[in-house]
Design a protein around this motif. Structure first.
Motif, PDB file in Angstrom:
ATOM      1  N   ASP A  66     -15.337  81.426 -14.113  1.00  0.00           N
ATOM      2  CA  ASP A  66     -16.280  80.634 -13.312  1.00  0.00           C
ATOM      3  C   ASP A  66     -17.327  81.521 -12.649  1.00  0.00           C
ATOM      4  OD1 ASP A  66     -14.891  78.373 -13.994  1.00  0.00           O
ATOM      5  OD2 ASP A  66     -13.876  78.129 -12.058  1.00  0.00           O
ATOM      6  N   PHE A  67     -16.926  82.698 -12.206  1.00  0.00           N
ATOM      7  CA  PHE A  67     -17.866  83.607 -11.565  1.00  0.00           C
ATOM      8  C   PHE A  67     -18.909  84.092 -12.572  1.00  0.00           C
ATOM      9  CE2 PHE A  67     -19.131  87.909 -10.230  1.00  0.00           C
ATOM     10  CZ  PHE A  67     -19.660  87.619  -8.982  1.00  0.00           C
ATOM     11  N   LEU A  68     -18.452  84.452 -13.762  1.00  0.00           N
ATOM     12  CA  LEU A  68     -19.381  84.928 -14.782  1.00  0.00           C
ATOM     13  C   LEU A  68     -20.325  83.819 -15.228  1.00  0.00           C
ATOM     14  CD1 LEU A  68     -16.994  87.130 -16.964  1.00  0.00           C
ATOM     15  CD2 LEU A  68     -18.701  87.896 -15.307  1.00  0.00           C
ATOM     16  N   GLU A  69     -19.853  82.576 -15.189  1.00  0.00           N
ATOM     17  CA  GLU A  69     -20.690  81.446 -15.585  1.00  0.00           C
ATOM     18  C   GLU A  69     -21.461  80.869 -14.401  1.00  0.00           C
ATOM     19  OE1 GLU A  69     -18.088  78.653 -17.460  1.00  0.00           O
ATOM     20  OE2 GLU A  69     -17.750  79.929 -19.233  1.00  0.00           O
ATOM     21  N   GLU A  70     -21.434  81.582 -13.284  1.00  0.00           N
ATOM     22  CA  GLU A  70     -22.152  81.207 -12.063  1.00  0.00           C
ATOM     23  C   GLU A  70     -21.715  79.853 -11.514  1.00  0.00           C
ATOM     24  OE1 GLU A  70     -26.304  81.515 -12.827  1.00  0.00           O
ATOM     25  OE2 GLU A  70     -26.273  83.706 -12.960  1.00  0.00           O
ATOM     26  N   LYS A  71     -20.467  79.509 -11.779  1.00  0.00           N
ATOM     27  CA  LYS A  71     -19.912  78.289 -11.209  1.00  0.00           C
ATOM     28  C   LYS A  71     -19.275  78.568  -9.850  1.00  0.00           C
ATOM     29  CE  LYS A  71     -18.926  76.225 -15.726  1.00  0.00           C
ATOM     30  NZ  LYS A  71     -17.861  75.713 -16.636  1.00  0.00           N
ATOM     31  N   ARG A  72     -19.090  79.853  -9.539  1.00  0.00           N
ATOM     32  CA  ARG A  72     -18.597  80.277  -8.236  1.00  0.00           C
ATOM     33  C   ARG A  72     -19.516  81.378  -7.727  1.00  0.00           C
ATOM     34  NH1 ARG A  72     -13.374  79.024  -6.485  1.00  0.00           N
ATOM     35  NH2 ARG A  72     -12.108  77.855  -7.994  1.00  0.00           N
ATOM     36  N   GLN A  73     -19.651  81.495  -6.419  1.00  0.00           N
ATOM     37  CA  GLN A  73     -20.445  82.570  -5.844  1.00  0.00           C
ATOM     38  C   GLN A  73     -19.865  82.952  -4.481  1.00  0.00           C
ATOM     39  OE1 GLN A  73     -24.382  80.952  -5.450  1.00  0.00           O
ATOM     40  NE2 GLN A  73     -23.867  79.706  -3.662  1.00  0.00           N
ATOM     41  N   GLN A 101     -11.022  76.081   2.387  1.00  0.00           N
ATOM     42  CA  GLN A 101     -11.255  77.522   2.474  1.00  0.00           C
ATOM     43  C   GLN A 101     -10.521  78.134   3.665  1.00  0.00           C
ATOM     44  OE1 GLN A 101     -15.685  76.845   1.837  1.00  0.00           O
ATOM     45  NE2 GLN A 101     -15.498  78.979   1.113  1.00  0.00           N
ATOM     46  N   PHE A 102     -10.522  77.429   4.796  1.00  0.00           N
ATOM     47  CA  PHE A 102      -9.793  77.942   5.959  1.00  0.00           C
ATOM     48  C   PHE A 102      -8.285  77.993   5.689  1.00  0.00           C
ATOM     49  CE2 PHE A 102     -13.667  76.776   8.412  1.00  0.00           C
ATOM     50  CZ  PHE A 102     -13.874  78.008   9.022  1.00  0.00           C
ATOM     51  N   MET A 115     -15.083  82.879  -2.646  1.00  0.00           N
ATOM     52  CA  MET A 115     -15.901  82.509  -3.810  1.00  0.00           C
ATOM     53  C   MET A 115     -15.701  81.032  -4.128  1.00  0.00           C
ATOM     54  SD  MET A 115     -15.996  85.605  -6.566  1.00  0.00           S
ATOM     55  CE  MET A 115     -14.302  85.323  -7.083  1.00  0.00           C
ATOM     56  N   PRO A 116     -16.184  80.160  -3.266  1.00  0.00           N
ATOM     57  CA  PRO A 116     -16.042  78.727  -3.548  1.00  0.00           C
ATOM     58  C   PRO A 116     -16.920  78.316  -4.729  1.00  0.00           C
ATOM     59  CG  PRO A 116     -17.504  79.036  -1.702  1.00  0.00           C
ATOM     60  CD  PRO A 116     -16.963  80.410  -2.035  1.00  0.00           C
ATOM     61  N   LYS A 117     -16.605  77.164  -5.274  1.00  0.00           N
ATOM     62  CA  LYS A 117     -17.433  76.647  -6.355  1.00  0.00           C
ATOM     63  C   LYS A 117     -18.821  76.303  -5.815  1.00  0.00           C
ATOM     64  CE  LYS A 117     -13.815  74.768  -9.336  1.00  0.00           C
ATOM     65  NZ  LYS A 117     -13.301  73.557 -10.026  1.00  0.00           N
ATOM     66  N   THR A 118     -19.821  76.473  -6.657  1.00  0.00           N
ATOM     67  CA  THR A 118     -21.194  76.170  -6.245  1.00  0.00           C
ATOM     68  C   THR A 118     -21.358  74.665  -6.065  1.00  0.00           C
ATOM     69  OG1 THR A 118     -21.951  75.977  -8.531  1.00  0.00           O
ATOM     70  CG2 THR A 118     -22.072  78.158  -7.516  1.00  0.00           C
ATOM     71  N   GLU A 119     -22.393  74.306  -5.302  1.00  0.00           N
ATOM     72  CA  GLU A 119     -22.656  72.886  -5.048  1.00  0.00           C
ATOM     73  C   GLU A 119     -22.907  72.153  -6.357  1.00  0.00           C
ATOM     74  OE1 GLU A 119     -22.657  69.810  -2.405  1.00  0.00           O
ATOM     75  OE2 GLU A 119     -22.383  71.936  -1.924  1.00  0.00           O
ATOM     76  N   GLY A 125     -21.240  68.392 -10.432  1.00  0.00           N
ATOM     77  CA  GLY A 125     -21.010  68.168 -11.854  1.00  0.00           C
ATOM     78  C   GLY A 125     -19.619  67.651 -12.134  1.00  0.00           C
ATOM     79  N   ASN A 126     -18.635  68.221 -11.441  1.00  0.00           N
ATOM     80  CA  ASN A 126     -17.258  67.763 -11.602  1.00  0.00           C
ATOM     81  C   ASN A 126     -17.077  66.363 -11.042  1.00  0.00           C
ATOM     82  OD1 ASN A 126     -16.478  70.113 -12.838  1.00  0.00           O
ATOM     83  ND2 ASN A 126     -15.845  71.107 -10.916  1.00  0.00           N
TER      84      ASN A 126
END
Length: 518
Positions: A435-442, A454-455, A507-511, A516-517
């Motif tokens: 997901d990080f490589l596909e920019e789905k997480r940052q 996240q907390f 590294m949460p999923k991007t908006e 999309g999900n």
């Protein structure tokens, strides 16, 4: 595996072994649950009547299995004795008493027997009962002449001899690890008791394993008999039972004494003593303890020359209190100096064992059949090994199983859980990296943007990391003795889980991915 190959391999592995990292105590609850779920070389052989052939066959089976178990758990030396009809039918030894000097273990090798001392001390107390010098249900204070209880918030006048013998006095466990070189100056028994006697609950309320209670019994024996504890025990218990090499005092001339125990890491432990003796100070070889076990039978093997009557022996084995905590996983009750369990066939078994710095010991007997076994080892890694041997012995004698056998079963369950968890962590790591490589997480370091999830992940990371750090700073933890080898992998699993938690939090999923999900 040939014996020569085994000994060579064992010596090499111990020289190369690294210290096993301590496991965190937070896993104790998990392991207790696993326990509960799973609840649903050689020495001389003497044939004795009908049981002779059986003992020979059991010896042959153990000869084949023990070396492999010792190598698996990295236990350097072991001695064993099997009792039939109250008599030692076979005693043997495996491995090394001293790895560095390649000194072999022998049945005659004198070992620290640690808390087996309590069971032997209980015989000394019962001897005083038979002499009419003390009463089991009389208050302890009336027998104390040279010492008195320190001030307490609890009523110490209620404490009885029976309470002390059954770990129901309300006294704390006591300080662990106060070891002294044999010739080193050490506190007196009375000084030690003044420091260690602390009540944590009312006498008789529940089971709390207490070394302090048995050290207090040591003092009572001295004050009542007018003799030193060691002298009384030698004259009234050890010598009458022909425990010729056994002694509660350190002797420089112990025959065949090789004074090295071995830590979890395999590091040798030089000879040591405690300032008290009643709870864990006995030195003996496996044949001495086998004679003690043989003297505890209640079937036809009972001899009129025994130091105690059958009624007194039965008293030792009569349940006083239900055991609690981790002890409840292997026993049902505690009597007087002995754990008690009901076997699957309905018979009563009694046992005791010891654990010290570099030593682990155990005895088991079924008083109504005359069967017994003694296992002494010079390693803190021996509980799974002892569990294997007890399971074979119990199965061979038709008892079905014994409570201590659950250790090997729980080890199997723990390995399965570790493998499954590792597999799950691996696939989750792969997903995060993808997901990080596909920019789905940052990366997002702005805490103000964090969600509740996240907390929660951050909290999980902090808890697991804190427990890992705490565990790594501990010299010893019981869990590592129960599961040597496995515990290191369990710790690694928890470490990977903690790292996964922090990465998922940071590294949460991007908006866009979330929408999309959705």
């Amino acid at each position: 595996m040939e014996q020569a190959d085994f000994t060579s391999s064992l010596g090499r592995r111990f020289k190369e072994s690294e210290k096993i990292t301590d496991m965190q105590s937070i896993t104790a609850n998990l392991l207790a649950i696993l326990f509960s779920l799973f609840m649903l070389q050689t020495g001389s052989c003497k044939d004795r009547g009908e049981g002779g052939k059986k003992t020979v066959e059991l010896q042959q089976q153990l000869d084949q299995r023990i070396p492999g178990w010792m190598e698996r758990y990295e236990v350097p030396g072991l001695t064993i004795a099997v009792i039939k009809n109250g008599e030692t039918s076979w005693s043997g030894a495996y491995g090394f008493a001293d790895l560095e000097n390649q000194t072999r273990m022998k049945p005659e090798t004198v070992c620290r027997v640690e808390s087996i001392s309590k069971s032997v001390t209980a015989l000394g107390v019962m001897k005083l009962v038979e002499m009419g010098a003390i009463q089991l249900d009389a208050p302890v204070y009336q027998y104390l002449k040279s010492w008195e209880f320190p001030e307490s918030n609890f009523d110490t006048d209620k404490v009885t001899i029976r309470h002390l013998l059954s770990h129901s006095s309300g006294l704390s466990l006591g300080t662990i690890g106060l070891e002294y070189a044999p010739q080193e100056e050490k506190p007196s028994l009375r000084e030690s008791l003044t420091r260690e006697v602390k009540f944590v609950q009312e006498p008789g309320k529940s089971f709390i394993y207490s070394n302090v209670g048995f050290n207090l019994l040591e003092l009572i024996i001295e004050d009542v008999s007018g003799r030193s504890f060691s002298e009384f025990m030698k004259e009234e218990v050890l010598l009458p039972l022909d425990m010729e090499n056994a002694n509660y005092e350190w002797r420089n001339d112990f025959p065949t004494l090789d004074p090295n125990g071995h830590k979890l890491s395999g590091e040798p432990v030089p000879a040591y003593v405690y300032s008290e003796k009643g709870a864990g100070g006995l030195f003996a070889n496996v044949e001495d303890i086998a004679r003690f076990v043989g003297a505890g039978m209640l079937n036809d093997a009972y001899s009129s020359e025994n130091i105690l009557t059958q009624n007194s022996i039965s008293e030792l084995y009569s349940p006083v209190i239900d055991v609690a905590g981790i002890y409840s996983l292997v026993a049902d009750h505690y009597g007087l100096g002995h754990f008690i369990e009901t076997l699957p066939n309905g018979q009563k078994a009694v046992f005791g064992g010891g654990q010290g710095n570099g030593w682990m010991t155990h005895f088991h007997l079924v008083p109504e059949t005359g069967e017994g076994i003694v296992i002494l080892t010079n390693s803190s890694r021996s509980w799974p090994l002892i569990s294997h041997i007890l399971s074979d012995w119990a199965e061979w004698n038709g008892f079905g199983s014994v409570g201590m056998g659950i250790i090997t079963k729980a080890t199997t369950v723990l390995w399965i859980l570790i493998l499954l968890t590792m597999a799950g962590l691996f696939f989750q790591w792969v997903r995060i990296i993808r997901d990080f490589l596909e920019e789905k997480r940052q990366f997002d370091l702005q805490i103000k943007n964090y969600t509740a999830a996240q907390f929660i992940l951050l909290a999980m990371f902090l808890i697991m990391t804190s427990v890992l750090i705490w565990s790594m700073t501990r010299e010893y933890q019981m869990i590592n003795s129960i599961f040597p080898g496995v515990s290191g992998w369990l710790m690694s699993t928890i470490f990977l889980a903690s790292m996964l938690s922090i990465f998922m939090a940071l590294m949460p999923k991007t908006e866009r991915e979330i929408q999309g999900n959705g």
